[in-house]
Write a protein that holds these residues in place. Structure first.
Motif, PDB file in Angstrom:
ATOM      1  N   ALA A  39      49.507  78.821  -0.464  1.00 12.30           N
ATOM      2  CA  ALA A  39      50.698  78.468  -1.255  1.00 12.30           C
ATOM      3  C   ALA A  39      50.370  77.343  -2.223  1.00 12.30           C
ATOM      4  O   ALA A  39      50.806  77.363  -3.380  1.00 12.30           O
ATOM      5  N   GLY A  40      49.593  76.377  -1.767  1.00 17.60           N
ATOM      6  CA  GLY A  40      49.204  75.274  -2.643  1.00 17.60           C
ATOM      7  C   GLY A  40      48.326  75.733  -3.791  1.00 17.60           C
ATOM      8  O   GLY A  40      48.536  75.339  -4.945  1.00 17.60           O
ATOM      9  N   VAL A  41      47.359  76.581  -3.496  1.00 18.81           N
ATOM     10  CA  VAL A  41      46.482  77.098  -4.549  1.00 18.81           C
ATOM     11  C   VAL A  41      47.311  77.889  -5.564  1.00 18.81           C
ATOM     12  O   VAL A  41      47.166  77.712  -6.775  1.00 18.81           O
ATOM     13  N   TYR A  42      48.214  78.744  -5.064  1.00 21.97           N
ATOM     14  CA  TYR A  42      49.036  79.528  -5.984  1.00 21.97           C
ATOM     15  C   TYR A  42      49.923  78.611  -6.839  1.00 21.97           C
ATOM     16  O   TYR A  42      50.034  78.807  -8.053  1.00 21.97           O
ATOM     17  N   ALA A  43      50.562  77.625  -6.210  1.00 20.45           N
ATOM     18  CA  ALA A  43      51.436  76.716  -6.972  1.00 20.45           C
ATOM     19  C   ALA A  43      50.642  76.023  -8.077  1.00 20.45           C
ATOM     20  O   ALA A  43      51.134  75.856  -9.192  1.00 20.45           O
ATOM     21  N   ALA A  44      49.402  75.642  -7.775  1.00 20.70           N
ATOM     22  CA  ALA A  44      48.567  74.933  -8.756  1.00 20.70           C
ATOM     23  C   ALA A  44      48.202  75.822  -9.945  1.00 20.70           C
ATOM     24  O   ALA A  44      48.184  75.359 -11.087  1.00 20.70           O
ATOM     25  N   ILE A  45      47.933  77.094  -9.701  1.00 19.28           N
ATOM     26  CA  ILE A  45      47.513  77.979 -10.794  1.00 19.28           C
ATOM     27  C   ILE A  45      48.657  78.798 -11.381  1.00 19.28           C
ATOM     28  O   ILE A  45      48.471  79.470 -12.400  1.00 19.28           O
ATOM     29  N   SER A  46      49.834  78.718 -10.783  1.00 19.92           N
ATOM     30  CA  SER A  46      50.967  79.548 -11.229  1.00 19.92           C
ATOM     31  C   SER A  46      51.372  79.348 -12.687  1.00 19.92           C
ATOM     32  O   SER A  46      51.803  80.319 -13.322  1.00 19.92           O
ATOM     33  N   PRO A  47      51.258  78.147 -13.263  1.00 19.99           N
ATOM     34  CA  PRO A  47      51.632  78.040 -14.681  1.00 19.99           C
ATOM     35  C   PRO A  47      50.824  78.976 -15.583  1.00 19.99           C
ATOM     36  O   PRO A  47      51.323  79.446 -16.594  1.00 19.99           O
ATOM     37  N   TRP A  48      49.611  79.274 -15.187  1.00 20.70           N
ATOM     38  CA  TRP A  48      48.771  80.154 -15.998  1.00 20.70           C
ATOM     39  C   TRP A  48      48.960  81.621 -15.604  1.00 20.70           C
ATOM     40  O   TRP A  48      48.728  82.506 -16.418  1.00 20.70           O
ATOM     41  N   SER A  62      53.290  69.204 -13.103  1.00 19.72           N
ATOM     42  CA  SER A  62      53.922  69.060 -11.797  1.00 19.72           C
ATOM     43  C   SER A  62      53.399  70.115 -10.828  1.00 19.72           C
ATOM     44  O   SER A  62      53.008  69.796  -9.703  1.00 19.72           O
ATOM     45  N   ASN A  63      53.400  71.374 -11.259  1.00 20.16           N
ATOM     46  CA  ASN A  63      52.914  72.440 -10.381  1.00 20.16           C
ATOM     47  C   ASN A  63      51.441  72.251 -10.037  1.00 20.16           C
ATOM     48  O   ASN A  63      51.041  72.480  -8.899  1.00 20.16           O
ATOM     49  N   LEU A  64      50.646  71.836 -11.018  1.00 19.90           N
ATOM     50  CA  LEU A  64      49.225  71.621 -10.778  1.00 19.90           C
ATOM     51  C   LEU A  64      49.010  70.519  -9.738  1.00 19.90           C
ATOM     52  O   LEU A  64      48.288  70.712  -8.749  1.00 19.90           O
ATOM     53  N   ILE A  65      49.669  69.391  -9.911  1.00 15.89           N
ATOM     54  CA  ILE A  65      49.495  68.249  -9.008  1.00 15.89           C
ATOM     55  C   ILE A  65      50.045  68.554  -7.612  1.00 15.89           C
ATOM     56  O   ILE A  65      49.379  68.327  -6.599  1.00 15.89           O
ATOM     57  N   VAL A  66      51.268  69.077  -7.551  1.00 18.24           N
ATOM     58  CA  VAL A  66      51.878  69.378  -6.245  1.00 18.24           C
ATOM     59  C   VAL A  66      51.096  70.486  -5.544  1.00 18.24           C
ATOM     60  O   VAL A  66      50.858  70.421  -4.337  1.00 18.24           O
ATOM     61  N   GLY A  67      50.675  71.494  -6.316  1.00 16.59           N
ATOM     62  CA  GLY A  67      49.895  72.579  -5.721  1.00 16.59           C
ATOM     63  C   GLY A  67      48.591  72.088  -5.131  1.00 16.59           C
ATOM     64  O   GLY A  67      48.207  72.487  -4.024  1.00 16.59           O
ATOM     65  N   ILE A  68      47.897  71.223  -5.849  1.00 20.10           N
ATOM     66  CA  ILE A  68      46.644  70.657  -5.333  1.00 20.10           C
ATOM     67  C   ILE A  68      46.926  69.839  -4.068  1.00 20.10           C
ATOM     68  O   ILE A  68      46.176  69.935  -3.083  1.00 20.10           O
ATOM     69  N   ALA A  69      47.999  69.058  -4.069  1.00 22.87           N
ATOM     70  CA  ALA A  69      48.340  68.255  -2.885  1.00 22.87           C
ATOM     71  C   ALA A  69      48.610  69.153  -1.675  1.00 22.87           C
ATOM     72  O   ALA A  69      48.110  68.905  -0.573  1.00 22.87           O
ATOM     73  N   VAL A  70      49.406  70.206  -1.880  1.00 18.68           N
ATOM     74  CA  VAL A  70      49.721  71.132  -0.777  1.00 18.68           C
ATOM     75  C   VAL A  70      48.440  71.823  -0.298  1.00 18.68           C
ATOM     76  O   VAL A  70      48.214  71.949   0.912  1.00 18.68           O
ATOM     77  N   ALA A  71      47.605  72.265  -1.236  1.00 17.27           N
ATOM     78  CA  ALA A  71      46.357  72.934  -0.860  1.00 17.27           C
ATOM     79  C   ALA A  71      45.443  71.986  -0.070  1.00 17.27           C
ATOM     80  O   ALA A  71      44.825  72.398   0.922  1.00 17.27           O
ATOM     81  N   LEU A  72      45.369  70.723  -0.485  1.00 16.36           N
ATOM     82  CA  LEU A  72      44.536  69.756   0.237  1.00 16.36           C
ATOM     83  C   LEU A  72      45.071  69.506   1.649  1.00 16.36           C
ATOM     84  O   LEU A  72      44.289  69.374   2.595  1.00 16.36           O
ATOM     85  N   ILE A  73      46.397  69.457   1.786  1.00 16.84           N
ATOM     86  CA  ILE A  73      46.980  69.299   3.125  1.00 16.84           C
ATOM     87  C   ILE A  73      46.663  70.530   3.968  1.00 16.84           C
ATOM     88  O   ILE A  73      46.271  70.416   5.130  1.00 16.84           O
ATOM     89  N   GLY A  74      46.810  71.714   3.383  1.00 17.88           N
ATOM     90  CA  GLY A  74      46.464  72.944   4.103  1.00 17.88           C
ATOM     91  C   GLY A  74      45.006  72.969   4.517  1.00 17.88           C
ATOM     92  O   GLY A  74      44.669  73.350   5.638  1.00 17.88           O
ATOM     93  N   LEU A  75      44.125  72.533   3.612  1.00 18.18           N
ATOM     94  CA  LEU A  75      42.696  72.469   3.924  1.00 18.18           C
ATOM     95  C   LEU A  75      42.424  71.465   5.040  1.00 18.18           C
ATOM     96  O   LEU A  75      41.666  71.740   5.972  1.00 18.18           O
TER      97      LEU A  75
END
Length: 151
Positions: A39-48, A62-75
């Motif tokens: 979900a984090g990876v998708y949120a980060a790349i979703s604008p594109w 916002s999506n890039l930063i929040v997506g990266i944060a969520v992906a890092l937490i998931g990782l």
């Protein structure tokens, strides 16, 4: 004053840590951790992927930063579940931010329908995954409490 080993060697604390690691490595936990990462990876790349308006740099950032944060937490949850599982609660407000950001981060104009739908869906999924991860730890604590205090 604690003994030579301190609280880290206390038997109840060691048992609690072992139960948390067992819960964190269960199949439902592994599934939720992986989905949080995705979900984090998708949120980060979703604008594109969704092609946000080029005039929407705030929502894109916002999506890039929040997506990266969520992906890092998931990782982090997948790599060190016993230690990082308490961080799962952070995913909920990040998901809620994704949900409301099309209205908050686009100050000068309204976000496109695709942007709104994208963020509502990925925000809701992210928040629900955060709640599910939190529920695993709460359920574990409840079982643990029930185990130590029989009726």
């Amino acid at each position: 004053m604690t003994g030579a080993g301190g609280m880290s060697t206390h038997p109840e604390l060691a048992e609690m840590r072992e139960r948390l690691e067992r819960t964190a490595s269960s199949k439902p936990a592994i599934l939720i951790e992986g989905l949080i990462l995705l979900a984090g990876v998708y949120a980060a790349i979703s604008p594109w992927i969704v092609h946000f308006h080029t005039g929407s740099p705030n929502i894109t950032a916002s999506n890039l930063i929040v997506g990266i944060a969520v992906a890092l937490i998931g990782l982090a949850l997948t790599m060190a579940p016993g230690r990082m599982f308490r961080l799962a609660w952070v995913v909920v407000p990040l998901g809620l931010w994704l949900l409301i950001s099309p209205w908050v981060a686009t100050v000068t104009h309204t976000a496109s329908a695709g942007t709104i739908w994208n963020n509502c869906v990925i925000g809701a999924i992210t928040a629900l995954l955060g709640l599910a991860a939190m529920g695993l730890t709460v359920g574990m604590r409840r079982r643990q409490h029930h185990h130590h205090h029989p009726r």
